[in-house]
Design a protein around this motif. Structure first.
Motif, PDB file in Angstrom:
ATOM      1  N   ALA A  77       0.823  -1.215   0.000  1.00 13.80           N
ATOM      2  CA  ALA A  77       0.000   0.000   0.000  1.00 13.80           C
ATOM      3  C   ALA A  77       0.855   1.262   0.000  1.00 13.80           C
ATOM      4  O   ALA A  77       0.442   2.309  -0.520  1.00 13.80           O
ATOM      5  CB  ALA A  77      -0.937  -0.001   1.199  1.00 13.80           C
ATOM      6  N   ASN A  78       2.057   1.197   0.546  1.00 16.96           N
ATOM      7  CA  ASN A  78       2.948   2.360   0.565  1.00 16.96           C
ATOM      8  C   ASN A  78       3.550   2.664  -0.801  1.00 16.96           C
ATOM      9  O   ASN A  78       4.273   3.650  -0.955  1.00 16.96           O
ATOM     10  CB  ASN A  78       4.065   2.142   1.582  1.00 16.96           C
ATOM     11  N   GLU A  79       3.245   1.814  -1.781  1.00 16.84           N
ATOM     12  CA  GLU A  79       3.694   2.060  -3.155  1.00 16.84           C
ATOM     13  C   GLU A  79       2.560   2.569  -4.038  1.00 16.84           C
ATOM     14  O   GLU A  79       2.667   2.574  -5.258  1.00 16.84           O
ATOM     15  CB  GLU A  79       4.295   0.779  -3.734  1.00 16.84           C
ATOM     16  N   VAL A  80       1.471   3.017  -3.395  1.00 18.63           N
ATOM     17  CA  VAL A  80       0.311   3.559  -4.106  1.00 18.63           C
ATOM     18  C   VAL A  80      -0.019   4.934  -3.539  1.00 18.63           C
ATOM     19  O   VAL A  80      -0.024   5.127  -2.312  1.00 18.63           O
ATOM     20  CB  VAL A  80      -0.913   2.628  -3.965  1.00 18.63           C
ATOM     21  N   PHE A  81      -0.305   5.866  -4.419  1.00 17.09           N
ATOM     22  CA  PHE A  81      -0.734   7.215  -4.038  1.00 17.09           C
ATOM     23  C   PHE A  81      -2.073   7.476  -4.711  1.00 17.09           C
ATOM     24  O   PHE A  81      -2.257   7.131  -5.890  1.00 17.09           O
ATOM     25  CB  PHE A  81       0.299   8.250  -4.507  1.00 17.09           C
ATOM     26  N   VAL A  82      -3.028   8.062  -4.004  1.00 18.51           N
ATOM     27  CA  VAL A  82      -4.325   8.380  -4.604  1.00 18.51           C
ATOM     28  C   VAL A  82      -4.576   9.886  -4.514  1.00 18.51           C
ATOM     29  O   VAL A  82      -4.078  10.566  -3.620  1.00 18.51           O
ATOM     30  CB  VAL A  82      -5.475   7.602  -3.931  1.00 18.51           C
ATOM     31  N   GLY A  83      -5.358  10.387  -5.470  1.00 20.29           N
ATOM     32  CA  GLY A  83      -5.650  11.813  -5.492  1.00 20.29           C
ATOM     33  C   GLY A  83      -6.968  12.101  -6.156  1.00 20.29           C
ATOM     34  O   GLY A  83      -7.675  11.207  -6.635  1.00 20.29           O
ATOM     35  N   ASN A  84      -7.297  13.386  -6.209  1.00 16.78           N
ATOM     36  CA  ASN A  84      -8.564  13.868  -6.748  1.00 16.78           C
ATOM     37  C   ASN A  84      -8.520  13.848  -8.272  1.00 16.78           C
ATOM     38  O   ASN A  84      -8.299  14.865  -8.925  1.00 16.78           O
ATOM     39  CB  ASN A  84      -8.844  15.276  -6.218  1.00 16.78           C
ATOM     40  N   GLY A  85      -8.704  12.664  -8.830  1.00 18.32           N
ATOM     41  CA  GLY A  85      -8.575  12.479 -10.266  1.00 18.32           C
ATOM     42  C   GLY A  85      -7.113  12.352 -10.645  1.00 18.32           C
ATOM     43  O   GLY A  85      -6.209  12.826  -9.937  1.00 18.32           O
ATOM     44  N   SER A  86      -6.855  11.713 -11.784  1.00 20.67           N
ATOM     45  CA  SER A  86      -5.459  11.574 -12.210  1.00 20.67           C
ATOM     46  C   SER A  86      -4.852  12.922 -12.558  1.00 20.67           C
ATOM     47  O   SER A  86      -3.625  13.077 -12.538  1.00 20.67           O
ATOM     48  CB  SER A  86      -5.343  10.611 -13.390  1.00 20.67           C
ATOM     49  N   LEU A 203       7.118   5.709 -12.550  1.00 17.35           N
ATOM     50  CA  LEU A 203       5.849   6.023 -11.910  1.00 17.35           C
ATOM     51  C   LEU A 203       4.740   5.796 -12.935  1.00 17.35           C
ATOM     52  O   LEU A 203       4.813   6.303 -14.060  1.00 17.35           O
ATOM     53  CB  LEU A 203       5.810   7.473 -11.421  1.00 17.35           C
ATOM     54  N   VAL A 204       3.721   5.030 -12.555  1.00 19.20           N
ATOM     55  CA  VAL A 204       2.585   4.734 -13.426  1.00 19.20           C
ATOM     56  C   VAL A 204       1.347   5.393 -12.832  1.00 19.20           C
ATOM     57  O   VAL A 204       1.067   5.246 -11.636  1.00 19.20           O
ATOM     58  CB  VAL A 204       2.361   3.221 -13.563  1.00 19.20           C
ATOM     59  N   ILE A 205       0.601   6.117 -13.670  1.00 21.24           N
ATOM     60  CA  ILE A 205      -0.591   6.829 -13.209  1.00 21.24           C
ATOM     61  C   ILE A 205      -1.821   6.295 -13.941  1.00 21.24           C
ATOM     62  O   ILE A 205      -1.796   6.141 -15.165  1.00 21.24           O
ATOM     63  CB  ILE A 205      -0.437   8.348 -13.433  1.00 21.24           C
ATOM     64  N   GLN A 206      -2.864   6.001 -13.180  1.00 22.41           N
ATOM     65  CA  GLN A 206      -4.130   5.531 -13.755  1.00 22.41           C
ATOM     66  C   GLN A 206      -5.296   6.300 -13.141  1.00 22.41           C
ATOM     67  O   GLN A 206      -5.126   7.101 -12.224  1.00 22.41           O
ATOM     68  CB  GLN A 206      -4.301   4.023 -13.542  1.00 22.41           C
ATOM     69  N   THR A 207      -6.498   6.043 -13.672  1.00 19.22           N
ATOM     70  CA  THR A 207      -7.701   6.740 -13.225  1.00 19.22           C
ATOM     71  C   THR A 207      -8.874   5.783 -13.168  1.00 19.22           C
ATOM     72  O   THR A 207      -8.906   4.782 -13.889  1.00 19.22           O
ATOM     73  CB  THR A 207      -8.032   7.912 -14.170  1.00 19.22           C
ATOM     74  N   LEU A 208      -9.844   6.098 -12.333  1.00 11.24           N
ATOM     75  CA  LEU A 208     -11.094   5.354 -12.292  1.00 11.24           C
ATOM     76  C   LEU A 208     -12.184   6.033 -13.112  1.00 11.24           C
ATOM     77  O   LEU A 208     -13.326   5.591 -13.129  1.00 11.24           O
ATOM     78  CB  LEU A 208     -11.567   5.170 -10.846  1.00 11.24           C
ATOM     79  N   SER A 209     -11.823   7.112 -13.811  1.00 12.58           N
ATOM     80  CA  SER A 209     -12.820   7.884 -14.565  1.00 12.58           C
ATOM     81  C   SER A 209     -13.321   7.161 -15.801  1.00 12.58           C
ATOM     82  O   SER A 209     -14.483   7.322 -16.182  1.00 12.58           O
ATOM     83  CB  SER A 209     -12.228   9.234 -14.988  1.00 12.58           C
ATOM     84  N   LYS A 210     -12.464   6.391 -16.452  1.00 15.71           N
ATOM     85  CA  LYS A 210     -12.807   5.827 -17.756  1.00 15.71           C
ATOM     86  C   LYS A 210     -13.404   4.431 -17.620  1.00 15.71           C
ATOM     87  O   LYS A 210     -14.611   4.240 -17.773  1.00 15.71           O
ATOM     88  CB  LYS A 210     -11.568   5.788 -18.655  1.00 15.71           C
ATOM     89  N   SER A 211     -12.563   3.442 -17.348  1.00 16.99           N
ATOM     90  CA  SER A 211     -13.023   2.056 -17.373  1.00 16.99           C
ATOM     91  C   SER A 211     -13.882   1.688 -16.168  1.00 16.99           C
ATOM     92  O   SER A 211     -14.589   0.674 -16.202  1.00 16.99           O
ATOM     93  CB  SER A 211     -11.826   1.108 -17.461  1.00 16.99           C
ATOM     94  N   ARG A 212     -13.867   2.495 -15.106  1.00 17.26           N
ATOM     95  CA  ARG A 212     -14.746   2.223 -13.966  1.00 17.26           C
ATOM     96  C   ARG A 212     -15.980   3.118 -13.964  1.00 17.26           C
ATOM     97  O   ARG A 212     -16.806   3.038 -13.051  1.00 17.26           O
ATOM     98  CB  ARG A 212     -13.981   2.411 -12.652  1.00 17.26           C
ATOM     99  N   GLY A 220      -8.016   9.213  -8.935  1.00 14.21           N
ATOM    100  CA  GLY A 220      -6.894   8.699  -9.706  1.00 14.21           C
ATOM    101  C   GLY A 220      -5.822   8.198  -8.762  1.00 14.21           C
ATOM    102  O   GLY A 220      -5.871   8.443  -7.543  1.00 14.21           O
ATOM    103  N   PHE A 221      -4.835   7.495  -9.312  1.00 12.30           N
ATOM    104  CA  PHE A 221      -3.782   6.978  -8.435  1.00 12.30           C
ATOM    105  C   PHE A 221      -2.475   6.820  -9.207  1.00 12.30           C
ATOM    106  O   PHE A 221      -2.450   6.780 -10.434  1.00 12.30           O
ATOM    107  CB  PHE A 221      -4.192   5.647  -7.798  1.00 12.30           C
TER     108      PHE A 221
END
Length: 352
Positions: A77-86, A203-212, A220-221
């Motif tokens: 979990a310490n290798e994941v960052f989440v935020g207000n959208g990607s 660093l890889v960035i993804q979002t829950l806006s599209k496929s979710r 985003g994270f």
């Protein structure tokens, strides 16, 4: 213009978001939103979170969501960052990881927020031209630089890069951060997340806006080794310790865990994309190969601005960019099959 503005405000050219008009009967294919609703489990979780607990601040660490994402990828979990959208995750990344003495490299045809972030944070950058087929050539990135950011698949073209090429780029730049922006990766791209363990500069960035289907929730994270994630946390906690509210945390966690809903609707979108691409080519369009939830297409007999205006007059909204080399392309989000059929019928009328 105002005498009260700080000097930086005068220098900015803000990003222009896609339209969000309220028009009855509109076929909205302009902002790459999912044509399907979010997971019912996400809606139920949001409903349950709408309670007296809203008087309390949310978890500033988003521990449950980060743990769920990490578990899916075999990470901590310490290798994941989440935020207000990607977009917020990207903003913190530009400020905390991409601002170095050398220039930041990214394609000349890509997500148009990148130059905006650079101007906001005073980052020197070089835009590397895509080739005549609108493809990113990684050989062009083998040059001195401060950092690199690449969307994969690229936007607005939709063209993806093989994972082997991404890994080659990481090996060639061991002392520079390489950010892979994977907003659309779920629709056919190869994710770089499996490389995180081996490359401390990734660093890889993804979002829950599209496929979710959660564009309205803004989650985003980023995934990376601990030093990169710690940098983002330090930026966040110097800006806003609570970027995700209780409803967003609840809905995002439920949506992430609902793998069945995600896979079923992702597959529907991919099938619709393939069908739409074939039909557009039959109408004479040049359609770029897409690994995203949109198509990038142009017609040799019609200017892009004219086509977009004609479609709008028929209550069909697509996205057009005025930048050189792509001004005649339309970026068409994948809708339901009914929405795609309405688009095709309208294009048939216009072209006749």
């Amino acid at each position: 213009m105002s005498r009260f503005w700080s000097p930086i405000v005068h220098s900015l050219t803000p990003y222009v978001a896609g339209e969000q008009p309220v028009i009855s009967g509109l076929v909205k294919l302009n902002t790459n939103e999912s044509p399907y609703g979010p997971s019912p489990l996400a809606l139920e979780a949001i409903s349950q979170a709408t309670a007296d607990t809203l008087r309390l601040y949310p978890d500033p660490t988003a521990q449950d969501l980060r743990a769920a994402i990490a578990e899916s990828f075999g990470l901590d979990a310490n290798e994941v960052f989440v935020g207000n959208g990607s977009d917020e995750v990207l903003a913190h990344t530009f400020q905390g990881l991409l601002n170095h003495d050398g220039p930041l490299l990214f394609p000349d045809i890509t997500y148009s927020f990148y130059p905006t972030y650079c101007r906001l944070y005073g980052i020197t950058f070089q835009q590397i031209p895509v080739d005549g087929e609108m493809r990113v050539r990684l050989d062009d990135y083998r040059r001195p630089c401060g950092a690199i950011i690449l969307p994969n698949p690229n936007a607005p073209t939709g063209i993806g890069l093989p994972l082997a090429e991404i890994e080659s780029l990481l090996r060639d730049h061991p002392d520079q951060v390489a950010v892979i922006d994977e907003a659309y990766v779920d629709f056919g791209g190869e994710s770089a997340v499996p490389l995180v363990r081996r490359y401390p500069n990734l660093l890889v960035i993804q979002t829950l806006s599209k496929s979710r289907g959660l564009a309205g929730l803004r989650v985003g994270f980023a995934v990376g080794q601990r030093p990169l994630i710690e940098a983002l946390e330090r930026i966040k906690d110097s800006f806003n310790s609570y970027p995700l509210d209780r409803l967003a945390l609840a809905g995002a966690l439920a949506a992430w865990k609902d793998r069945e809903w995600f896979e079923r609707h992702r597959d529907l979108i991919v099938a619709s994309r393939q069908r739409l691409a074939v039909a557009l080519r039959e109408l004479g369009f040049e359609v770029l190969p897409s690994s995203a939830n949109f198509l990038f297409a142009r017609h040799p007999g019609k200017a892009g601005a004219e086509l977009a205006a004609e479609l709008r007059s028929r209550k069909i909204l697509v996205r057009r960019f005025s930048a050189a080399r792509i001004e005649d392309f339309l970026r068409i989000s994948i809708g339901t099959d009914d929405e795609c059929d309405r688009l095709l019928a309208a294009l048939g009328e216009i072209l006749r």
